[in-house]
Design a protein around this motif. Sequence first.
Motif, PDB file in Angstrom:
ATOM      1  N   LEU A   1      73.551  11.428  29.053  1.00 49.95           N
ATOM      2  CA  LEU A   1      72.601  10.674  29.881  1.00 49.95           C
ATOM      3  C   LEU A   1      71.214  11.310  29.776  1.00 49.95           C
ATOM      4  CD1 LEU A   1      74.633   9.902  33.131  1.00 49.95           C
ATOM      5  CD2 LEU A   1      74.131   8.392  31.232  1.00 49.95           C
TER       6      LEU A   1
ATOM      7  N   LEU B   1      80.813  10.446  39.939  1.00 50.47           N
ATOM      8  CA  LEU B   1      79.537  10.811  40.563  1.00 50.47           C
ATOM      9  C   LEU B   1      79.672  11.304  42.003  1.00 50.47           C
ATOM     10  CD1 LEU B   1      78.111   7.603  39.105  1.00 50.47           C
ATOM     11  CD2 LEU B   1      77.192   9.819  38.495  1.00 50.47           C
TER      12      LEU B   1
ATOM     13  N   TYR C   1      82.831  10.176  33.716  1.00 47.30           N
ATOM     14  CA  TYR C   1      81.894  10.794  34.648  1.00 47.30           C
ATOM     15  C   TYR C   1      82.175  10.278  36.056  1.00 47.30           C
ATOM     16  CZ  TYR C   1      77.254  12.890  35.550  1.00 47.30           C
ATOM     17  OH  TYR C   1      76.228  13.665  35.975  1.00 47.30           O
TER      18      TYR C   1
ATOM     19  N   GLY D   1      84.527  -0.174  34.250  1.00 49.88           N
ATOM     20  CA  GLY D   1      84.210   0.580  33.031  1.00 49.88           C
ATOM     21  C   GLY D   1      84.811  -0.091  31.803  1.00 49.88           C
TER      22      GLY D   1
ATOM     23  N   ARG E   1      88.744   4.314  38.302  1.00 47.67           N
ATOM     24  CA  ARG E   1      87.751   3.642  37.452  1.00 47.67           C
ATOM     25  C   ARG E   1      87.365   4.567  36.286  1.00 47.67           C
ATOM     26  NH1 ARG E   1      82.623   2.693  40.768  1.00 47.67           N
ATOM     27  NH2 ARG E   1      82.544   4.939  40.474  1.00 47.67           N
TER      28      ARG E   1
ATOM     29  N   ILE F   1      82.660  -3.146  31.011  1.00 48.90           N
ATOM     30  CA  ILE F   1      81.353  -2.811  30.428  1.00 48.90           C
ATOM     31  C   ILE F   1      81.523  -2.331  28.986  1.00 48.90           C
ATOM     32  CG2 ILE F   1      79.370  -1.244  30.568  1.00 48.90           C
ATOM     33  CD1 ILE F   1      79.665  -1.329  33.611  1.00 48.90           C
ATOM     34  N   LYS F   2      82.545  -1.501  28.775  1.00 48.11           N
ATOM     35  CA  LYS F   2      82.767  -0.984  27.419  1.00 48.11           C
ATOM     36  C   LYS F   2      83.479  -1.996  26.525  1.00 48.11           C
ATOM     37  CE  LYS F   2      82.885   3.994  28.173  1.00 48.11           C
ATOM     38  NZ  LYS F   2      82.308   4.413  26.896  1.00 48.11           N
TER      39      LYS F   2
ATOM     40  N   GLN G   1      73.905  -6.047  30.546  1.00 49.02           N
ATOM     41  CA  GLN G   1      75.011  -5.772  31.484  1.00 49.02           C
ATOM     42  C   GLN G   1      74.480  -5.176  32.787  1.00 49.02           C
ATOM     43  OE1 GLN G   1      77.330  -3.272  28.820  1.00 49.02           O
ATOM     44  NE2 GLN G   1      78.946  -4.818  28.734  1.00 49.02           N
TER      45      GLN G   1
ATOM     46  N   ALA H   1      80.184   5.014  44.510  1.00 50.23           N
ATOM     47  CA  ALA H   1      79.405   4.005  43.771  1.00 50.23           C
ATOM     48  C   ALA H   1      80.206   2.740  43.485  1.00 50.23           C
ATOM     49  CB  ALA H   1      78.836   4.594  42.473  1.00 50.23           C
TER      50      ALA H   1
ATOM     51  N   ILE I   1      89.199   4.502  31.478  1.00 51.10           N
ATOM     52  CA  ILE I   1      88.710   4.518  30.087  1.00 51.10           C
ATOM     53  C   ILE I   1      89.397   5.633  29.277  1.00 51.10           C
ATOM     54  CG2 ILE I   1      86.476   3.488  30.680  1.00 51.10           C
ATOM     55  CD1 ILE I   1      85.291   6.356  30.366  1.00 51.10           C
TER      56      ILE I   1
ATOM     57  N   LEU J   1      76.021   5.407  37.032  1.00 51.01           N
ATOM     58  CA  LEU J   1      77.406   5.036  36.702  1.00 51.01           C
ATOM     59  C   LEU J   1      77.418   4.068  35.517  1.00 51.01           C
ATOM     60  CD1 LEU J   1      80.500   4.854  37.707  1.00 51.01           C
ATOM     61  CD2 LEU J   1      79.754   2.683  38.650  1.00 51.01           C
ATOM     62  N   PHE J   2      76.565   3.041  35.584  1.00 48.79           N
ATOM     63  CA  PHE J   2      76.512   2.044  34.506  1.00 48.79           C
ATOM     64  C   PHE J   2      76.069   2.706  33.195  1.00 48.79           C
ATOM     65  CE2 PHE J   2      77.073  -2.521  35.554  1.00 48.79           C
ATOM     66  CZ  PHE J   2      77.620  -2.342  36.811  1.00 48.79           C
ATOM     67  N   LYS J   3      75.102   3.619  33.310  1.00 46.77           N
ATOM     68  CA  LYS J   3      74.635   4.289  32.089  1.00 46.77           C
ATOM     69  C   LYS J   3      75.737   5.161  31.497  1.00 46.77           C
ATOM     70  CE  LYS J   3      69.702   4.080  32.817  1.00 46.77           C
ATOM     71  NZ  LYS J   3      68.513   4.756  33.332  1.00 46.77           N
ATOM     72  N   SER J   4      76.548   5.784  32.394  1.00 46.80           N
ATOM     73  CA  SER J   4      77.629   6.637  31.890  1.00 46.80           C
ATOM     74  C   SER J   4      78.672   5.805  31.150  1.00 46.80           C
ATOM     75  CB  SER J   4      78.264   7.439  33.025  1.00 46.80           C
ATOM     76  OG  SER J   4      79.157   6.640  33.763  1.00 46.80           O
ATOM     77  N   PHE J   5      78.751   4.502  31.466  1.00 44.82           N
ATOM     78  CA  PHE J   5      79.652   3.603  30.725  1.00 44.82           C
ATOM     79  C   PHE J   5      78.932   2.976  29.533  1.00 44.82           C
ATOM     80  CE2 PHE J   5      82.085   2.918  34.895  1.00 44.82           C
ATOM     81  CZ  PHE J   5      83.141   3.707  34.486  1.00 44.82           C
ATOM     82  N   ARG J   6      77.718   3.451  29.247  1.00 45.38           N
ATOM     83  CA  ARG J   6      76.907   2.934  28.129  1.00 45.38           C
ATOM     84  C   ARG J   6      76.627   1.438  28.272  1.00 45.38           C
ATOM     85  NH1 ARG J   6      76.596   7.343  27.989  1.00 45.38           N
ATOM     86  NH2 ARG J   6      77.488   8.954  26.702  1.00 45.38           N
ATOM     87  N   ALA J   7      76.302   1.010  29.482  1.00 43.73           N
ATOM     88  CA  ALA J   7      76.020  -0.411  29.712  1.00 43.73           C
ATOM     89  C   ALA J   7      74.723  -0.805  29.003  1.00 43.73           C
ATOM     90  CB  ALA J   7      75.898  -0.679  31.199  1.00 43.73           C
TER      91      ALA J   7
ATOM     92  N   SER K   1      77.192  14.329  29.157  1.00 41.27           N
ATOM     93  CA  SER K   1      77.613  12.925  29.036  1.00 41.27           C
ATOM     94  C   SER K   1      76.547  12.075  28.350  1.00 41.27           C
ATOM     95  CB  SER K   1      77.952  12.365  30.407  1.00 41.27           C
ATOM     96  OG  SER K   1      76.825  12.461  31.228  1.00 41.27           O
TER      97      SER K   1
END
Lengths: 262, 249
Positions: free
Chosen positions: B58, B78, B76, B96, B143, B99-100, A178, B82, B147, A168-174, B56
Amino acid sequence: MSTSKEQIAYQRKYIRERLFVLASQLIIVSIMLFSWEYASNSGHLNKFIFSCPSEIIKTIIQMINNGDLYKHLFTTLNEIFLSFSLGLVMAFALAIIMYLNKIFMKIIDPFLTILNSLPKVAIGPMLIIWFGANAKSIVIMGILINLIVSTLTIYDGFQKIDDVKIKLFKSFRASKWQLMTKLIIPGATNSIISALKLNISMTLIGVIMGEFLVSKSGIGYLIIYGTQVFNLNLVLAGIVILLIISFILYIVVIFIEKIINR
Amino acid sequence: MKNKILRINNLVKNYNTMRGEINAIKEISFDVNEGEFLVIVGSSGCGKSTLLSILSDLETLTEGNILKNDSLKIGYMLQEDALLPWLTIYENAILGLKIKKIDTQENIDEVIRLLKLYNLYDFKDKYPKNLSGGMKQRVALIRTLAIKPDLLLLDEPFSALDYQSRLAVSDDVYKIIKKEKKTVIMVTHDLAEAISMADRIIVLSKRPATIKKIYDIKLEHKGTPINNRKDGKFSKYYDMIWRDLDVNI
């Protein structure tokens, strides 16, 4: 809302059980102390070798009155505080580096396992040669004993973080920062508290062991000195003070745990 | 003509292991139309989730390319909600954005609007443990929506729920997505769920994944997922796709 008869009965039973357990514990301790006191005073036990509760209390009061207790207590608490905090900071830093750098983890993994199984007291005499017969050696002894266990406990907590949350954090580009501050560290709170608990007891062992090996003051010194001059009252007074210290430290950690988990 | 927001050309994904190269996806090509609900079905481990991870960013692709507008924002969702147990519902919903670093007043107002609209505002100061599975899933969706994604990727989003919650939550999530007019790619191994929600279904083969068939789902009376399950054509699609999946028990 009125409370049902069953609920009242349940609460009473619960309180009765708690009181019974507490009373039993107090009775056991009292019987032990009274038997010890009686056996020593009546000559069934050799007072010189086994001491007795009243003599231990007298010794502690005497130490309070002549100021000796504060000096020794201060030395030991100071060493515990330094070993505990330095060990914890180092363990935390090491666990973070191990988590972020898998290659580093793979490289040091066997060394950690071997060092963890080594009885650290065996290094004690060498520490005295390297760092001198002073408090520095004792603090390092304390750190050596708590560091690896704390590091592995914290690292294990980091490892247990759910992969889905990391994704999840990676999908938000953390960023890594962070990821660590918002997920990995807060998510490993329970492991960090376990590390705190382990660290406290390990530090206590390390510091007392260090004081046994080299010291001119401290509770460990009191115990060793008491043994050398055959003053068992002093030895047992030292042990009672140690018990009180470890109990207070345990309560402090439980208090921290409650604040964090609130 | 439908507006395409994404085109996948001859996508190949290989994994390198010490035992050799594993071919997970073997040449896949398809388009995604704006506003459609596209579902990808396939047996477990066929590479469905890998495909979403590639979309995405990843994971990287081995060969082929993905054509999309640089400004295309992807959200995304999941397999599990989470939600972070130490954060409140509100804090989780804006995670989100934080973080962004786009937690502007406008974006926060949008999260509050969504929380109010989907009956979660009264719980905003509560923690995830106080919410039901379905409510948690709604927070997870908010969540993701916070974004403002143009394309939503749903990776078996209901698989952690029990059967009854699953039906109710998929209905709920579907309504929210349609109301917010989002384009969706969802992967699932649940055929009934796929048919009840999809505009189009892509059936993948077993590993290495290739496209076996693409179905335009044209039900007699398209409505919400629960109602769609009662549609006359539902079982027809079910039988056809079941045969395509070639399930060996």
